[in-house]
Design a protein around this motif. Sequence first.
Motif: not given
Length: 286
Positions: A212-216, A222-231, A240-244, A272-274
Amino acid sequence: MNDNKPIINWYPGHMAKARRLMQEDMKLIDLVIEIVDARIVRSSRNPEIDKLAGQKSRLILLNKSDLSEDSENQRWIRYFAEQNIGVVALDARTRTQMKKVVAAAQEACKEKIERDKRRGILNRPIRAMVVGIPNVGKSTFINSFSNKTVAKTGNKPGVTKGNQWIRVDNKLELLDTPGLLWPKFEDPVVGMHLAYIGSINDDIINKEELCMHLIEELLVRFPHALDQRYEVNCEGKKPHEIIEMIAIKKSCLIKGGEPDVKRMANMILDDYRAGRLGKISIEVVE
């Protein structure tokens, strides 16, 4: 989520021994090669290395620079150059930058080489100690550099347990050392950033909270990094909502169809690590 940063400290007994050995071996070497993670340059530099190295020549390798932003790599190179510290950005899994490392090592030890020549000592290899915190790729670098599998590698801290000399060529000898942390992180953000890259033993960490801290942090730069990776669309959502949301998208569910938050948090950290979230520099030159 608790807004306070988690306090992470991890200092196994073998690290105290490693520090003593490093201190003893300093008298044997000409150069200290410090390997850091290019994504968290500041946090992955052990402040005790400066104390132990004293007046020894220094060279910093920005490893995993393929996982960090190219522009930030260049800014870090300029930052250290202003302090008269040689630096090379590289991906230790490849040999593409190894000639630059040799050249930088010779440049760092230029005065020592000239002094040897005046004394009639020719072609004596530079003896360099390779240091760094756990999991920054020291053993991978040594294996690539020497083109041999001489140092144990692993994706968890504590793989290298003792010091060993490796003869690279007639110009350079390397002394491998175990990954070394310091006893207490004064800034909790440092411990958190080290946990992001796996330099802290995962077994002592609440990985859901860490994720959750990483996502923050990602949402800021990098506001679109998760959007692009997970669509998905993370705009306006809390960590916590994003993880769910990602768990549901990826069908990462527990019995009853509820999102498996724990497993999804692990997967996001692994991505992230990879480097699967893109080139991400968590720490930048200020």
